[in-house]
Design a protein around this motif. Structure first.
Motif, mmCIF file in Angstrom:
data_model
loop_
_atom_site.group_PDB
_atom_site.id
_atom_site.type_symbol
_atom_site.label_atom_id
_atom_site.label_comp_id
_atom_site.label_asym_id
_atom_site.label_seq_id
_atom_site.Cartn_x
_atom_site.Cartn_y
_atom_site.Cartn_z
ATOM 1 N N LEU A 52 0.831 -1.195 0.000
ATOM 2 C CA LEU A 52 0.000 0.000 0.000
ATOM 3 C C LEU A 52 0.872 1.254 0.000
ATOM 4 O O LEU A 52 1.889 1.314 0.681
ATOM 5 C CB LEU A 52 -0.908 0.010 1.226
ATOM 6 C CG LEU A 52 -1.982 -1.067 1.253
ATOM 7 C CD1 LEU A 52 -2.713 -1.053 2.589
ATOM 8 C CD2 LEU A 52 -2.957 -0.866 0.105
ATOM 9 N N PRO A 53 0.454 2.287 -0.749
ATOM 10 C CA PRO A 53 1.205 3.534 -0.738
ATOM 11 C C PRO A 53 0.964 4.320 0.546
ATOM 12 O O PRO A 53 -0.131 4.302 1.095
ATOM 13 C CB PRO A 53 0.685 4.294 -1.948
ATOM 14 C CG PRO A 53 -0.558 3.607 -2.386
ATOM 15 C CD PRO A 53 -0.616 2.277 -1.729
ATOM 16 N N ASP A 54 2.040 4.993 1.021
ATOM 17 C CA ASP A 54 1.878 5.974 2.090
ATOM 18 C C ASP A 54 1.372 7.249 1.412
ATOM 19 O O ASP A 54 1.694 7.508 0.261
ATOM 20 C CB ASP A 54 3.219 6.254 2.777
ATOM 21 C CG ASP A 54 3.763 5.028 3.502
ATOM 22 O OD1 ASP A 54 2.956 4.271 4.065
ATOM 23 O OD2 ASP A 54 4.988 4.840 3.486
ATOM 24 N N ASN A 55 0.612 8.053 2.087
ATOM 25 C CA ASN A 55 0.087 9.310 1.538
ATOM 26 C C ASN A 55 -0.628 9.084 0.194
ATOM 27 O O ASN A 55 -0.330 9.763 -0.780
ATOM 28 C CB ASN A 55 1.207 10.335 1.336
ATOM 29 C CG ASN A 55 2.084 10.483 2.557
ATOM 30 O OD1 ASN A 55 1.599 10.409 3.673
ATOM 31 N ND2 ASN A 55 3.361 10.679 2.343
ATOM 32 N N PRO A 56 -1.584 8.158 0.105
ATOM 33 C CA PRO A 56 -2.197 7.842 -1.184
ATOM 34 C C PRO A 56 -3.060 8.965 -1.765
ATOM 35 O O PRO A 56 -3.429 8.910 -2.931
ATOM 36 C CB PRO A 56 -3.045 6.609 -0.886
ATOM 37 C CG PRO A 56 -3.359 6.723 0.564
ATOM 38 C CD PRO A 56 -2.146 7.372 1.186
ATOM 39 N N ASP A 57 -3.354 9.995 -0.954
ATOM 40 C CA ASP A 57 -4.208 11.069 -1.461
ATOM 41 C C ASP A 57 -3.457 12.397 -1.583
ATOM 42 O O ASP A 57 -4.049 13.463 -1.539
ATOM 43 C CB ASP A 57 -5.441 11.231 -0.566
ATOM 44 C CG ASP A 57 -5.076 11.485 0.891
ATOM 45 O OD1 ASP A 57 -3.879 11.419 1.226
ATOM 46 O OD2 ASP A 57 -5.990 11.762 1.680
#
Length: 194
Positions: A52-57
Motif C-alpha cells: 500500500l502507498p503511504d500518503n495515497p491522497d
C-alpha cells in the motif's frame, strides 16, 4: 490549447535495489504540465493493493518494497472545481535484490582502488576531501598520509562503507576490513581520517 497530461517521476529511478535484502522506499511524484497542482486532488493505487502507498491522497506518495518484482502504480488527478475532469497515469518500477557490489583493494603506496562487480558506482567519498561522481568501474585514489579511512561508495541507491587502514609502506601494507557495512544512501562527506 492541448489537453493536460499527467506524468509520474520516480526516485530513485527504476530499477530499484533492495540493498542486501533490506526494504527500500520509492517516492512517486505526479506532475501536470502548465497546471496549478493545488487545483487537483490525487489518488495513488496499486492493482493488487500490495504494498500500500503511504500518503495515497497527496501529490507525492511513497511506497516501501521488500520483495523483488515489477510493480505497477497508478495516479489519478481530479480537478476539484470539476470532478468530471480526471487525468490518469501509470508507471512500473522494477525492484531487484542487490548485494554488496563493491570490492575495495589497496596498495602499499597508499593507493586504494574501488572495483565494482555490477556497473559503475554513482559516487565515492574517499574520506580525505576528495569525492568522485559518475566514477568508472575501477576508480582509485592515492592518499597523502597513512591512517584509517572509511570510504563510502554509493551505487544503485545503496551506500556501502569500507574501512581501510593504510600503513607506512616501509613498515606494513594496507588492510581492508573484510565486512562491508550497508548504510542508508550517503549524502554527506568526511574530510579527515579517523
Amino acid at each position: 490549447t492541448l489537453p493536460l497530461t499527467i506524468d509520474i517521476t520516480i526516485s530513485p529511478a527504476s530499477p530499484v535495489c533492495l540493498c542486501d535484502g533490506n526494504p527500500t522506499t520509492v517516492t512517486y511524484t505526479a506532475n501536470i504540465e502548465d497546471a496549478n497542482m493545488d487545483d487537483y486532488s490525487f489518488l495513488w493505487s496499486v492493482p493488487d493493493g500490495n504494498p500500500l502507498p503511504d500518503n495515497p491522497d497527496e501529490r507525492i506518495c511513497t511506497i516501501t518494497y521488500s520483495v523483488s518484482a515489477s510493480y505497477k502504480v497508478t495516479c489519478t488527478a481530479t480537478l476539484q472545481a470539476n470532478p468530471t475532469v480526471q487525468l490518469t497515469a501509470d508507471t512500473t518500477v522494477t525492484v531487484q535484490n542487490c548485494t554488496t557490489p563493491i570490492i575495495t583493494t589497496c596498495e602499499a603506496d597508499l593507493t586504494v582502488t574501488v572495483m565494482s562487480v555490477t556497473g559503475n558506482p554513482d559516487f565515492v567519498d574517499w574520506n580525505d576531501g576528495h569525492t568522485g561522481t559518475s566514477v568508472s568501474k575501477d576508480s582509485s585514489n592515492t592518499y597523502d598520509n597513512p591512517g584509517t579511512y572509511v570510504i563510502v561508495v554509493s551505487q544503485n541507491g545503496c551506500a556501502y562503507e569500507h574501512k581501510v587502514a593504510l600503513g607506512d609502506a616501509a613498515l606494513y601494507p594496507c588492510t581492508v576490513s573484510a565486512a562491508h557495512t550497508n548504510t542508508p544512501e550517503y549524502t554527506g562527506s568526511s574530510t579527515s581520517p579517523i
